[in-house]
Write an enzyme that holds these catalytic residues in place. Structure first.
Site, PDB file in Angstrom:
ATOM      1  N   VAL A   1     -10.196   4.907   2.918  1.00  0.00           N
ATOM      2  CA  VAL A   1     -10.172   6.640   3.393  1.00  0.00           C
ATOM      3  C   VAL A   1     -11.602   6.920   2.455  1.00  0.00           C
ATOM      4  O   VAL A   1     -12.344   8.283   2.671  1.00  0.00           O
ATOM      5  CB  VAL A   1      -9.005   7.661   2.331  1.00  0.00           C
ATOM      6  CG1 VAL A   1      -8.265   7.156   3.311  1.00  0.00           C
ATOM      7  CG2 VAL A   1      -8.806   7.482   0.672  1.00  0.00           C
TER       8      VAL A   1
ATOM      9  N   GLU B   1      -9.351   6.816  -4.623  1.00  0.00           N
ATOM     10  CA  GLU B   1      -9.683   6.683  -2.989  1.00  0.00           C
ATOM     11  C   GLU B   1      -8.883   8.436  -2.603  1.00  0.00           C
ATOM     12  O   GLU B   1     -10.081   8.349  -1.730  1.00  0.00           O
ATOM     13  CB  GLU B   1      -8.951   5.648  -2.327  1.00  0.00           C
ATOM     14  CG  GLU B   1     -10.073   4.548  -2.784  1.00  0.00           C
ATOM     15  CD  GLU B   1      -9.193   3.097  -3.081  1.00  0.00           C
ATOM     16  OE1 GLU B   1      -9.805   2.168  -2.702  1.00  0.00           O
ATOM     17  OE2 GLU B   1      -7.932   2.935  -2.518  1.00  0.00           O
ATOM     18  N   GLN B   2      -7.909   8.410  -2.394  1.00  0.00           N
ATOM     19  CA  GLN B   2      -7.164   9.432  -1.685  1.00  0.00           C
ATOM     20  C   GLN B   2      -7.501  11.202  -2.510  1.00  0.00           C
ATOM     21  O   GLN B   2      -7.803  11.551  -1.937  1.00  0.00           O
ATOM     22  CB  GLN B   2      -5.952   9.670  -2.456  1.00  0.00           C
ATOM     23  CG  GLN B   2      -5.102   8.582  -1.427  1.00  0.00           C
ATOM     24  CD  GLN B   2      -3.920   8.425  -1.228  1.00  0.00           C
ATOM     25  OE1 GLN B   2      -2.953   9.555  -1.119  1.00  0.00           O
ATOM     26  NE2 GLN B   2      -2.788   7.080  -1.356  1.00  0.00           N
TER      27      GLN B   2
ATOM     28  N   PHE C   1       1.318   3.291   6.866  1.00  0.00           N
ATOM     29  CA  PHE C   1      -0.208   3.601   7.923  1.00  0.00           C
ATOM     30  C   PHE C   1      -1.061   3.430   6.653  1.00  0.00           C
ATOM     31  O   PHE C   1      -1.588   3.948   5.516  1.00  0.00           O
ATOM     32  CB  PHE C   1      -0.013   5.328   8.051  1.00  0.00           C
ATOM     33  CG  PHE C   1      -2.012   5.569   8.841  1.00  0.00           C
ATOM     34  CD1 PHE C   1      -2.281   5.000   9.876  1.00  0.00           C
ATOM     35  CD2 PHE C   1      -2.240   6.349   7.759  1.00  0.00           C
ATOM     36  CE1 PHE C   1      -2.817   5.554  10.517  1.00  0.00           C
ATOM     37  CE2 PHE C   1      -3.737   5.937   8.972  1.00  0.00           C
ATOM     38  CZ  PHE C   1      -4.957   6.351   9.876  1.00  0.00           C
ATOM     39  N   ILE C   2      -2.685   2.774   7.112  1.00  0.00           N
ATOM     40  CA  ILE C   2      -3.649   2.059   5.760  1.00  0.00           C
ATOM     41  C   ILE C   2      -4.552   2.434   6.723  1.00  0.00           C
ATOM     42  O   ILE C   2      -4.397   2.060   8.083  1.00  0.00           O
ATOM     43  CB  ILE C   2      -3.137   0.899   5.173  1.00  0.00           C
ATOM     44  CG1 ILE C   2      -1.723   0.736   5.112  1.00  0.00           C
ATOM     45  CG2 ILE C   2      -4.729   0.004   4.855  1.00  0.00           C
ATOM     46  CD1 ILE C   2      -1.820  -1.018   5.094  1.00  0.00           C
TER      47      ILE C   2
ATOM     48  N   SER D   1      -6.518   3.848  -5.630  1.00  0.00           N
ATOM     49  CA  SER D   1      -5.364   4.094  -4.557  1.00  0.00           C
ATOM     50  C   SER D   1      -5.900   5.781  -5.238  1.00  0.00           C
ATOM     51  O   SER D   1      -5.905   6.875  -3.957  1.00  0.00           O
ATOM     52  CB  SER D   1      -4.298   4.141  -4.490  1.00  0.00           C
ATOM     53  OG  SER D   1      -4.200   2.421  -3.731  1.00  0.00           O
TER      54      SER D   1
ATOM     55  N   HIS E   1       1.139  -1.096  -0.095  1.00  0.00           N
ATOM     56  CA  HIS E   1       0.378   0.138  -0.128  1.00  0.00           C
ATOM     57  C   HIS E   1       0.791   1.606  -0.198  1.00  0.00           C
ATOM     58  O   HIS E   1       1.891   1.604   1.085  1.00  0.00           O
ATOM     59  CB  HIS E   1      -0.463  -0.516   0.965  1.00  0.00           C
ATOM     60  CG  HIS E   1      -2.217  -1.117   0.651  1.00  0.00           C
ATOM     61  ND1 HIS E   1      -3.189  -0.826   0.608  1.00  0.00           N
ATOM     62  CD2 HIS E   1      -2.504  -1.937   1.483  1.00  0.00           C
ATOM     63  CE1 HIS E   1      -4.026  -1.723   0.575  1.00  0.00           C
ATOM     64  NE2 HIS E   1      -3.546  -2.415   0.803  1.00  0.00           N
ATOM     65  N   PRO E   2       0.511   2.091  -0.790  1.00  0.00           N
ATOM     66  CA  PRO E   2       1.512   3.376  -0.642  1.00  0.00           C
ATOM     67  C   PRO E   2       0.895   4.667   0.247  1.00  0.00           C
ATOM     68  O   PRO E   2       0.082   4.790   1.247  1.00  0.00           O
ATOM     69  CB  PRO E   2       0.629   3.903  -2.483  1.00  0.00           C
ATOM     70  CG  PRO E   2      -0.872   3.741  -2.372  1.00  0.00           C
ATOM     71  CD  PRO E   2      -0.196   2.728  -1.480  1.00  0.00           C
TER      72      PRO E   2
END
Length: 479
Positions: free
Chosen positions: A435, A399-400, A431-432, A396, A379-380
């Site tokens: 979001v 989502e971000q 940190f996951i 991602s 995960h980024p």
């Protein structure tokens, strides 16, 4: 066998059905419930050596727990069945015609052929006569070919006796092949060899979509002939009334259903029982917004209002390469989860977002700690270097962006950068957090709170967040 093309473990049952959101029936005139009465006409079609059977009948009579007599006539059993055709039928016929109630008959073809007066009375009353098979016998041990032969003979004999081919089918004492054979052989508007729902539903046999109108074994007078069944007419009436009241209330709340009432001439046709049926019919007729219908009418309504729509690319029908191609990215950069999940037992209940998620999450939970750590590390960072370089996956990125992490102030970006570095240094993975639905302030508050947790707690929390992210992604993918 090549599992790249053919599935290894597939569960051939639909456990989910309509799920929590069944379709709105839209019964005629906005009825809150559809009520359907079935008269099973089996007398003269049951097991009997006179019919070429190996033994006498032992099912659904006043002799509870009867055993078949091999090679012998069972005079008492025969006369109990004869009561149904000689007396019970006419009592039911008088009740339904007097109260002007439509009826569907499940007619065993050989029984109908032996009862011309009763058939004429059914037709004069405009009752639907559906097929109840060739003979009232067990088909569980028949070969597929022999059962198919009986089915074809039943359809032809039904036509010869009634002048019409049956539009509905119900074997009753069926085999695992019955429904598929009915799809293949018959041109039926509906098949009723199912007890799986309170609404009609479509069965996709592969070559044909067949409407199923489920039947019932509980709101059924057969329980007069069962151990711990109905002992009195009052019990029968109360059970029918409670069933009606429950379904009527569901219909009033916006989810109309169907109530089947199954009847047998030799059972409810007895004087001590038919009074209860009469009370129930009058109770139903005292309510507004009730549709009392024949099964063929329900079938025609459903086909018109809820036509079959073939769903393409159902997860449980995909080949392994297609399954992995579609779901391999749900867990970030970890297609091995989808590859392993494909080997799990899969059926129609997995053709939803929650269903696919259950398969993928099970494999993720089953994986060893190093494998799960690899998923976390795939995960980024939130609003990190990959995002700035536009190197995130499409999922991602979306989502971000939905949380506003693509539009941070310089101060916010600096705070995220600092937290990302501190978190990875402490815990060994990014940190996951799922979001979607959160604001950047809410995300930042969680970040600042969780960074102080011990690594074991954060590992568990991060894994749960990974699963939640996967579910949210699947809900966008699987409709």
């Amino acid at each position: 066998m090549d599992d790249q093309v053919t599935k290894s473990v597939r569960y051939d049952r639909d456990i989910l059905g309509y799920g929590a959101k069944p379709p709105k029936a839209n019964w005629p005139n906005n009825a809150k419930i559809a009520v359907q009465f079935v008269v099973n006409y089996e007398e003269g079609g049951e097991n009997c050596v006179l019919h070429g059977d190996a033994a006498s009948e032992a099912f659904l009579s006043e002799i509870v727990g009867a055993q078949q007599w091999a090679g012998q006539r069972h005079w008492n059993m025969e006369s109990i069945y004869e009561y149904g055709s000689r007396a019970g039928f006419w009592r039911l016929h008088d009740l339904f015609t007097t109260l002007n109630v439509p009826v569907t008959v499940y007619g065993v073809a050989t029984a109908l052929a032996r009862s011309p007066e009763q058939v004429a009375a059914m037709q004069d009353a405009n009752w639907e006569i559906a097929s109840h098979g060739l003979k009232w016998i067990e088909y569980k041990d028949f070969t597929r070919e022999d059962e198919a032969t009986h089915m074809r003979e039943a359809i032809q004999l039904h036509y010869e006796v009634t002048g019409d081919y049956p539009k509905g089918w119900y074997t009753g004492r069926c085999s695992a092949n019955t429904v598929d054979l009915a799809c293949e052989i018959g041109d039926f508007a509906y098949v009723s060899d199912s007890y799986a729902d309170d609404l009609p539903y479509w069965y996709d046999s592969g070559d044909k979509a067949q409407l199923i109108i489920p039947y019932t074994l509980d709101t059924n007078d057969m329980r007069f002939a069962a151990i711990q069944g109905f002992n009195s007419g009052d019990q029968f009436y109360c059970y029918l009334k409670d069933s009606f009241d429950s379904l009527y209330a569901e219909g009033a709340a916006g989810a109309p259903k169907m109530l089947n009432v199954g009847l047998h001439c030799r059972l409810v046709g007895r004087p001590g029982r038919i009074a209860a049926l009469k009370r129930f019919i009058e109770y139903v007729q005292s309510h507004d917004d009730v549709w009392i219908a024949k099964r063929i009418e329900i079938a025609e309504h459903w086909a018109k209002n809820h036509p079959f729509v073939k769903r393409q690319n159902r997860p449980s029908t995909l080949t392994k390469p297609n399954f992995v191609a579609q779901f391999g990215g749900v867990f970030e950069h970890s297609p091995w989860i989808a590859e392993r999940a494909y080997e799990r037992e899969m059926g129609a209940a997995h053709d939803t977002a929650i269903g696919v998620h259950s398969l993928l999450a099970a494999e993720f939970r089953k994986a060893n700690e190093d494998e799960r750590l690899g998923v976390l590390r795939a995960h980024p960072d939130l609003a990190g270097k990959l995002a700035a370089a536009k190197r995130l996956t499409a999922e991602s990125t979306s989502e971000q962006a939905s949380a506003g992490l693509d539009a941070l102030t310089d101060a916010e970006r600096e705070r995220f950068t600092t937290l990302n570095s501190e978190y990875v240094a402490k815990h060994g993975f990014p940190f996951i957090i799922a979001v979607k639905g959160l604001t950047k302030d809410q995300i930042l508050a969680q970040f600042e709170k969780r960074i102080h947790n011990d690594s074991e707690t954060e590992f568990s929390t991060a894994c749960k967040q990974v699963e939640r992210i996967a579910l949210l992604r699947l809900k966008d993918m699987v409709k």
